[in-house]
Design an enzyme around this catalytic site. Structure first.
Site, short mmCIF file in Angstrom:
data_model
loop_
_atom_site.label_atom_id
_atom_site.label_comp_id
_atom_site.label_asym_id
_atom_site.label_seq_id
_atom_site.Cartn_x
_atom_site.Cartn_y
_atom_site.Cartn_z
N CYS A 24 0.84 -1.20 0.00
CA CYS A 24 0.00 0.00 0.00
C CYS A 24 0.87 1.25 0.00
O CYS A 24 2.07 1.19 0.30
CB CYS A 24 -0.93 0.01 1.21
SG CYS A 24 -0.05 0.09 2.79
N ASP A 403 4.99 28.77 -30.34
CA ASP A 403 6.01 29.20 -31.28
C ASP A 403 5.47 28.85 -32.67
O ASP A 403 4.79 27.84 -32.83
CB ASP A 403 7.32 28.44 -31.00
CG ASP A 403 8.43 28.85 -31.94
OD1 ASP A 403 8.50 30.04 -32.29
OD2 ASP A 403 9.23 27.97 -32.33
#
Length: 715
Positions: A24, A403
């Site tokens: 866990c 860009d």
């Protein structure tokens, strides 16, 4: 201890191990703390998603494993393959099945005899001991050390249930807690499969040619400049350059592209991609550990170690949550009997139920499983997200700066228009002369003319050109067939050669320039022979991508470019961005990104990962195009679109938004169901059954909810 990365690097003592034995997320956090406490360890960092631990300082394997003895944790060198999934079914679930058998037997005896008969108690006790052995082993150790984690809470609750004679409920709690842990373990395995499957993509051996001899070699033994011989239907084992053959290669594993890509001599190929058709010979350019797929695996594993803000919040919350639950349980068991509102037996039972319902399993697992699942799904679809923090940032974006060159456009100039003004020459003859001159030029636009000549199979290399000269800033000139030809901007002819252009030609030139194209002219000193326009083509999907982004709530899309205003405006109109900024220097792009961030808070910058690095770094998330082709993109970007494909951007944002929503749902539900169950204490209705069903139900629901992220597709 919280040591910065810079300090860690200065220490220089870094050891990375793979881990086996975690059950866990809470256990992983505890293991990390235990390792940090070792005498010569400066810091430790567990990567639960990738099942790895990084240790800064000196500690032996035995010492580290001892720190994880509460879970029987084993560690292995990072390079060693660990087969986590190959353990037999009974090893994982055998004790659970036997425990369940005794539980059923106990209930059978319960109805055949009576609740407290020896047979019934023995059956339930066997169920508790067999199913809860590992739980009690860890819980009792923690209890002795006053280390209160979820296993300690469960151990106290079960012992308490036995103490007050609730054997059946104690056994049910053990079984349901074991099922809850099994679900958590299964869900993390499922989430990791997307990443682990990447490890099996590249073949482990390949046919190579070295020093004129052909033989099969292990991938790790293949050296740079060896030649891979890849037959149709085989996977390519290493990154390299094609030196012989033509084929279609399926690159889906790397770039997420579903359509095979044609590969010919001098083209790059990647390890793990599938050669579909022809025989290829590939010159190896990288060793196995440096291939693109190896870097992707490493970066995806590292990405899981980067805790997202929500994950950091949960871990901090859980640190205080467990002690608070212990105090509440104690008060519930003690205060009501002291004030005469019920028997000690009744309220002790309620207190034990509070301990069980307070177990933070669902809360602790809610965030990491969502992040691991989403990052794994993204990697499988050709998108590399380099951490949970960037996954969350992508889901919160409000503005994106692009860009232009190589992002919204293809980045390679092409001839878009060709107008023959000389009736005595055919298009082929005229273009042959133009290509012959441009063949000798170093100008960036020359490649567009040569590409068109080759595409239309126009011969130009045998055309004799004499007295070739470059006219700085204007164009070129050269003599062919006894005639001096000029190629250049219209200004070359109007200013340098003092030619007066007809108004019709001037109008044509203005129209082409208004479309964002660079116009060139060709001719002699007396007359023009041709006009042609060159432009950086907009990607076919740019407009669709921008529309999808707006549909996903991205209100601001801005194109940043160093090109002139007319070109930028034309491309902006064609793509559909909301704003265009042109003629920008890199530092001006940086200022604009900072201004956007100040206004919109969450801003992404999309580029090629090489240019505009300051702007990419200044944004909330730097997104690089074509990560499969450049190491720089993989190393510098926060998110890399592995294929040269802008359509992956809406998918990534959709996945991130879905992940954010699921994380919030999981956290809200996990806390909400705990509070609802705890309120049942007031009328005295809370039972161990309700408590464990609330805990297990929450774990199951957040697990299944998180795994929905595997279903998000690139459509």
């Amino acid at each position: 201890m919280n040591v910065s990365e810079a300090v860690r690097e200065e220490l220089g003592e870094k050891h990375v191990y793979r881990v086996s034995g975690f059950t866990c997320a809470g256990c992983a956090n505890k293991f990390e703390k235990n390792v940090e406490k070792l005498e010569h360890v400066i810091d430790a960092k567990v990567n639960f998603g990738a099942l790895k631990i990084t240790v800064y300082g000196e500690a032996s394997v035995q010492e580290i494993e001892q720190a994880g003895s509460f879970e029987n944790i084993k560690i292995f060198p990072e390079k060693q393959a660990v087969l986590y999934e190959k353990d037999p079914f009974l090893k994982w679930y055998g004790s659970l099945l036997i425990s369940a058998f005794f539980l059923v037997t106990g209930f059978l005896f319960y109805y055949l005899y009576e609740e407290n008969s020896p047979q019934t108690i023995i059956a339930f006790a066997a169920s508790i001991l067999i199913g809860g052995y590992s739980l009690f082993k860890a819980g009792l150790k923690n209890l002795i050390k006053l280390d209160f984690d979820m296993k300690t809470l469960m151990t106290i609750a079960i012992i308490g249930a036995v103490f007050i004679g609730q054997w059946s409920e104690g056994a049910v709690v053990v079984i349901l807690f074991a099922i809850s842990e099994a679900l958590e373990s299964f869900s993390m395995k499922k989430a990791r499969q997307s990443i682990r499957s990447l490890m099996d993509i590249a073949p482990k051996e390949a046919l190579i040619r070295r020093n004129g001899k052909e033989f099969t070699a292990e991938a790790d033994d293949i050296e740079i400049n060896d030649v891979l011989i890849v037959k149709p239907g085989q996977k390519i084992a290493m990154d390299g350059i094609v030196i012989k053959g033509i084929s279609a290669v399926n690159q889906a594993a790397i770039t997420g592209e579903s359509v095979p890509v044609e590969k010919k001599v001098n083209d790059a190929v990647f390890a793990g991609t599938l050669n579909a058709e022809g025989l290829l010979e590939v010159n190896v350019t990288k060793r196995a550990e440096d291939t693109t797929i190896a870097k992707i695996i490493h970066l995806v594993e590292e990405a899981q170690a980067e805790r997202a803000p929500s994950q950091a919040f949960i871990e901090k919350f859980a640190k205080y949550y467990t002690p608070i639950i212990m105090v509440i349980a104690f008060l519930v068991a003690i205060l009501p009997p002291l004030f005469g509102t019920g028997s000690f037996h009744t309220w002790l039972y309620q207190g034990l139920s509070v301990l069980v319902v307070g177990c933070p399993c669902a809360l602790v697992i809610s965030t990491p499983i969502s992040i691991v699942t989403a990052i794994g799904n993204a990697a499988r679809n050709g998108v590399l997200i380099k951490g949970g923090i960037y996954l969350e940032e992508m889901g919160a974006l409000r503005a994106i700066a692009f860009d232009k060159t190589g992002t919204l456009t293809k980045g390679t100039p092409v001839v878009t228009d060709f107008i023959n003004l000389e009736e005595s020459l055919t298009d082929t003859e005229l273009f042959s002369w133009l290509a012959a001159l441009e063949y000798r030029s170093q100008h960036p636009l020359a490649s567009a003319i040569l590409k068109k000549a080759e595409l239309e199979q126009i011969s130009y290399k045998d055309v004799i050109v004499e007295n070739f000269t470059s006219i700085t800033g204007r164009g070129i000139q050269g003599t062919t067939n006894g005639e001096t030809l000029y190629i250049g901007s219209p200004a070359l002819f109007t200013e340098n050669l003092s030619m007066k252009l007809p108004s019709v030609l001037q109008l044509q030139i203005s129209e082409l320039q208004s479309e964002g194209k660079t116009v060139m002219a060709a001719g002699t000193a007396e007359k023009l022979f041709a006009l042609f326009a060159v432009a950086d083509e907009v990607r076919e999907n740019s407009k669709i991508v921008l529309e999808k982004l707006q549909g996903l709530g991205i209100g601001k899309t801005i194109m940043l470019t160093g090109d002139n205003e007319a070109t930028a405006r034309a491309i902006g109109k064609e793509t559909g961005v909301t704003e265009v900024r042109s003629q920008l220097l890199p530092e001006e792009k940086l200022k604009l990104v900072k201004a956007l961030k100040a206004e919109y808070k969450k801003v992404a910058m999309v580029g090629d990962g090489v240019n505009d690095a300051p702007a990419l770094a200044a944004s909330s998330v730097g997104i690089a195009m074509g990560g499969a082709g450049t190491d720089t993109a993989l190393e510098t970007a926060d998110v890399a679109l592995m294929g040269d494909n802008l359509s992956k951007l809406p998918f990534t944002i959709k996945l991130s938004k879905k992940a954010l929503a699921i994380i919030k749902q999981n956290i809200t539900f996990s806390i909400g169901i705990k509070l609802a169950a705890l309120l049942l204490v007031i009328p005295g209705w809370l039972t161990l059954w309700i408590a464990i069903f609330a805990d297990m139900g929450a774990t199951l629901i957040v697990t299944l909810n998180s795994l929905r992220l595997l279903r998000v597709r690139d459509r």
